[in-house]
Write an enzyme that holds these catalytic residues in place. Structure first.
Site, PDB file in Angstrom:
ATOM      1  N   ASP A  73       1.373 -26.006  11.953  1.00 51.24           N
ATOM      2  CA  ASP A  73       0.767 -24.719  11.621  1.00 51.24           C
ATOM      3  C   ASP A  73       1.886 -23.704  11.673  1.00 51.24           C
ATOM      4  O   ASP A  73       2.583 -23.581  12.686  1.00 51.24           O
ATOM      5  CB  ASP A  73      -0.366 -24.337  12.581  1.00 51.24           C
ATOM      6  CG  ASP A  73      -1.305 -23.334  11.917  1.00 51.24           C
ATOM      7  OD1 ASP A  73      -1.803 -23.633  10.812  1.00 51.24           O
ATOM      8  OD2 ASP A  73      -1.528 -22.241  12.478  1.00 51.24           O
ATOM      9  N   SER A  74       2.086 -23.054  10.569  1.00 45.04           N
ATOM     10  CA  SER A  74       3.223 -22.151  10.469  1.00 45.04           C
ATOM     11  C   SER A  74       2.848 -20.945   9.639  1.00 45.04           C
ATOM     12  O   SER A  74       1.851 -20.937   8.923  1.00 45.04           O
ATOM     13  CB  SER A  74       4.418 -22.877   9.851  1.00 45.04           C
ATOM     14  OG  SER A  74       4.076 -23.410   8.592  1.00 45.04           O
ATOM     15  N   GLY A 161       5.696 -20.732  -0.798  1.00 40.19           N
ATOM     16  CA  GLY A 161       5.197 -19.676   0.070  1.00 40.19           C
ATOM     17  C   GLY A 161       5.959 -18.376  -0.097  1.00 40.19           C
ATOM     18  O   GLY A 161       6.200 -17.910  -1.211  1.00 40.19           O
ATOM     19  N   TYR A 162       6.387 -17.817   1.022  1.00 38.67           N
ATOM     20  CA  TYR A 162       7.076 -16.523   1.018  1.00 38.67           C
ATOM     21  C   TYR A 162       8.587 -16.646   0.849  1.00 38.67           C
ATOM     22  O   TYR A 162       9.311 -15.650   0.955  1.00 38.67           O
ATOM     23  CB  TYR A 162       6.781 -15.779   2.330  1.00 38.67           C
ATOM     24  CG  TYR A 162       5.330 -15.433   2.527  1.00 38.67           C
ATOM     25  CD1 TYR A 162       4.801 -14.235   2.031  1.00 38.67           C
ATOM     26  CD2 TYR A 162       4.472 -16.291   3.211  1.00 38.67           C
ATOM     27  CE1 TYR A 162       3.463 -13.916   2.200  1.00 38.67           C
ATOM     28  CE2 TYR A 162       3.123 -15.975   3.390  1.00 38.67           C
ATOM     29  CZ  TYR A 162       2.629 -14.785   2.885  1.00 38.67           C
ATOM     30  OH  TYR A 162       1.298 -14.469   3.067  1.00 38.67           O
ATOM     31  N   ASP A 163       9.088 -17.849   0.581  1.00 37.71           N
ATOM     32  CA  ASP A 163      10.527 -18.073   0.493  1.00 37.71           C
ATOM     33  C   ASP A 163      11.257 -17.105  -0.444  1.00 37.71           C
ATOM     34  O   ASP A 163      12.371 -16.666  -0.136  1.00 37.71           O
ATOM     35  CB  ASP A 163      10.818 -19.507   0.064  1.00 37.71           C
ATOM     36  CG  ASP A 163      10.591 -20.512   1.195  1.00 37.71           C
ATOM     37  OD1 ASP A 163      10.257 -20.083   2.318  1.00 37.71           O
ATOM     38  OD2 ASP A 163      10.742 -21.725   0.946  1.00 37.71           O
ATOM     39  N   LYS A 183      18.185 -25.472   3.773  1.00 37.67           N
ATOM     40  CA  LYS A 183      16.989 -24.897   4.373  1.00 37.67           C
ATOM     41  C   LYS A 183      16.485 -25.755   5.524  1.00 37.67           C
ATOM     42  O   LYS A 183      16.151 -25.238   6.601  1.00 37.67           O
ATOM     43  CB  LYS A 183      15.887 -24.742   3.317  1.00 37.67           C
ATOM     44  CG  LYS A 183      14.594 -24.168   3.883  1.00 37.67           C
ATOM     45  CD  LYS A 183      13.495 -24.106   2.831  1.00 37.67           C
ATOM     46  CE  LYS A 183      12.186 -23.655   3.451  1.00 37.67           C
ATOM     47  NZ  LYS A 183      11.081 -23.640   2.469  1.00 37.67           N
ATOM     48  N   HIS A 188      12.558 -22.818  10.416  1.00 39.03           N
ATOM     49  CA  HIS A 188      11.642 -22.913  11.550  1.00 39.03           C
ATOM     50  C   HIS A 188      11.075 -24.314  11.667  1.00 39.03           C
ATOM     51  O   HIS A 188      10.972 -24.875  12.761  1.00 39.03           O
ATOM     52  CB  HIS A 188      10.516 -21.898  11.397  1.00 39.03           C
ATOM     53  CG  HIS A 188       9.794 -21.955  10.075  1.00 39.03           C
ATOM     54  ND1 HIS A 188      10.436 -21.928   8.860  1.00 39.03           N
ATOM     55  CD2 HIS A 188       8.469 -22.060   9.771  1.00 39.03           C
ATOM     56  CE1 HIS A 188       9.559 -22.002   7.881  1.00 39.03           C
ATOM     57  NE2 HIS A 188       8.354 -22.089   8.402  1.00 39.03           N
ATOM     58  N   ARG A 189      10.719 -24.917  10.519  1.00 35.83           N
ATOM     59  CA  ARG A 189      10.152 -26.261  10.533  1.00 35.83           C
ATOM     60  C   ARG A 189      11.213 -27.294  10.894  1.00 35.83           C
ATOM     61  O   ARG A 189      10.955 -28.244  11.626  1.00 35.83           O
ATOM     62  CB  ARG A 189       9.521 -26.556   9.179  1.00 35.83           C
ATOM     63  CG  ARG A 189       8.613 -27.781   9.165  1.00 35.83           C
ATOM     64  CD  ARG A 189       7.784 -27.837   7.898  1.00 35.83           C
ATOM     65  NE  ARG A 189       6.824 -26.745   7.849  1.00 35.83           N
ATOM     66  CZ  ARG A 189       6.869 -25.745   6.950  1.00 35.83           C
ATOM     67  NH1 ARG A 189       7.808 -25.693   6.044  1.00 35.83           N
ATOM     68  NH2 ARG A 189       5.952 -24.793   6.982  1.00 35.83           N
TER      69      ARG A 189
END
Length: 205
Positions: A73-74, A161-163, A183, A188-189
């Site tokens: 969940d991110s 996503g927001y990348d 990346k 974060h992942r």
């Protein structure tokens, strides 16, 4: 790695996440199967935190498949917005765009919300949960954070996503301008997974 941990179900149907996890796990000889391939439906994310939602998703996937499960969940945490979109990152523009909300819709809403605001600091947050079975009383929980800023316009074609609007000062690029390898090494992942893999491996001892 024991046979029972060679194959894990990933509690997502998000193609971008599936690609990232598959790449990150491949070097550890761990096969990742997205829950959609096993006909597992999504479960309502009723938690109020990333950790709660990840546990809900991992438990559901393990219960439905009988396999060890990993759930992620991110989301994006923007300081000027009090932490929003947070756990609602994937459906941030739901009220505007409806059930078919897209990454573009979410980015558009984010840029509107920050229009003219000089405070652009933000970070991506990821919580990974690993459960050996649905009733696992001691799930493994790891987290990762990736700090950056929200750009005023999109740049780059990679990622999801927001990348395209997540600018990383250290690299001078947005996340969408980075190669997958770059990346994965700093995201974060990637950080959360780097912490999780050794802990999964230790379970075979």
């Amino acid at each position: 790695m024991t046979a029972s941990l060679n194959k894990l179900v990933l509690a997502t149907g998000n193609s971008g996440k599936v690609k990232e996890f598959t790449q990150l796990f491949a070097e550890h000889q761990i096969s990742i199967v997205p829950q959609t391939e096993l006909k597992v439906d999504s479960v309502p994310e009723t938690g109020t935190t990333f950790v709660e939602n990840a546990i809900i998703k991992a438990r559901h996937a393990a219960a439905q498949t009988g396999l060890p499960a990993i759930a992620d969940d991110s989301g994006l945490v923007v300081d000027a917005l009090g932490g929003a979109p947070g756990i609602y990152s994937s459906r941030y523009a739901l009220d505007d765009a409806g059930e078919q909300v897209t990454d573009e819709d979410n980015i558009n809403k984010l840029l509107r919300a920050l229009n003219g605001n000089p405070q652009r600091t933000a970070h991506f947050y990821c919580c990974l949960v690993f459960m050996r079975h649905a009733d696992d009383p001691v799930p493994l929980i790891c987290e990762g954070r990736w700090y950056g800023e929200i750009a005023t316009e999109r740049s780059g074609m990679e990622g999801f996503g927001y990348d395209p609007v997540f600018y990383v000062p250290q690299s001078g690029t947005t996340a969408a301008q980075m190669s997958k390898l770059e990346k994965n090494s700093i995201s974060h992942r990637g950080k959360a997974l780097s912490a999780l893999v050794p802990r999964i491996a230790a379970l075979k001892a």
